[in-house]
Design an enzyme around this catalytic site. Structure first.
Site, PDB file in Angstrom:
ATOM      1  N   CYS A   1      43.035  32.634  38.988  1.00 43.45           N
ATOM      2  CA  CYS A   1      43.733  33.548  39.777  1.00 43.45           C
ATOM      3  C   CYS A   1      42.809  34.181  40.772  1.00 43.45           C
ATOM      4  CB  CYS A   1      44.757  34.296  39.056  1.00 43.45           C
ATOM      5  SG  CYS A   1      45.978  35.090  39.871  1.00 43.45           S
TER       6      CYS A   1
ATOM      7  N   ASP B   1      50.570  39.904  30.253  1.00 43.03           N
ATOM      8  CA  ASP B   1      49.413  40.580  30.602  1.00 43.03           C
ATOM      9  C   ASP B   1      49.006  41.663  29.865  1.00 43.03           C
ATOM     10  OD1 ASP B   1      47.041  40.779  32.061  1.00 43.03           O
ATOM     11  OD2 ASP B   1      48.012  41.098  33.988  1.00 43.03           O
TER      12      ASP B   1
END
Length: 212
Positions: free
Chosen positions: A8, A130
């Site tokens: 990412c 996360d």
């Protein structure tokens, strides 16, 4: 089930090519102005054209409006949308409007935070667990923080899910073994500085997973 990875916050041809060549299943483009990984639309367009068809392009957003979504989807030729700090009803609306796969990020610090995932069961296609950032932080992720992976042991997942938060080439194998994750997502853990991806770290991360 095969183990897949998303790299990412990519922003250069060299690091994008490294992710693709070493086997990333997804590449992430960030569209959030405060982030050091934020991509201008023209740069996103240039990178998107380098991505082969078998690799999915995921746009990362923080509670975006429709104008930003539309522009980013067009520029980045996005296959999926990852949403942070976005309410379930808005996630569902974005999914219906864009007709794209949607990932809903859940910020985790304690076991109680995992309960939030059930609120997205009918709204999203995938949950991204996360690490929760401090309330004062400008960014919802990408800060190198991790949570206690054992929290996920025995948790009943309402949707397919991915693990993120503080993953690195050195700890990703342990993370997978502890959590049973079949999908992982890394950003700061393959950087030499905030927003600056490192091709060697990208390669090491993906090689570590390939050895499992």
């Amino acid at each position: 089930m095969p183990l897949t990875a998303k790299i990412c916050g990519l922003s250069t041809p060299a690091t994008l090519d490294a992710a693709v060549s070493h086997g990333a299943a997804q590449v992430g483009f960030v569209f959030f102005a405060p982030s050091p990984r934020n991509l201008a639309l023209d740069r996103a367009s240039g990178l998107a054209h380098r991505v082969p068809a078998q690799v999915r392009k995921v746009g990362v957003f923080v509670d975006p409006d429709d104008a930003l979504l539309d522009a980013a989807i067009a520029a980045g030729r996005l296959d999926a949308i990852q949403l942070h700090k976005t309410a379930p009803d808005r996630v569902a609306a974005i999914r219906a409007r864009t007709r794209r796969e949607v990932w809903a990020a859940i910020a985790v610090k304690t076991r109680a935070d995992l309960a939030m995932a059930s609120r997205f069961a009918q709204a999203a296609d995938r949950i991204l667990y996360d690490a929760k950032t401090p309330d004062s932080a400008a960014l919802p992720g990408g800060m190198g923080l991790r949570f206690d992976w054992t929290l996920l042991q025995g948790h009943s997942h309402p949707l397919p899910w991915s693990l993120s938060g503080g993953l690195t080439p050195d700890n990703v194998v342990e993370a997978v073994r502890v959590t049973g994750a079949t999908s992982v997502d890394v950003s700061s853990g393959v950087e030499s500085a905030p927003g600056i991806k490192n091709v060697d770290k990208i390669a090491a991360f993906l090689k570590a997973l390939a050895a499992l």
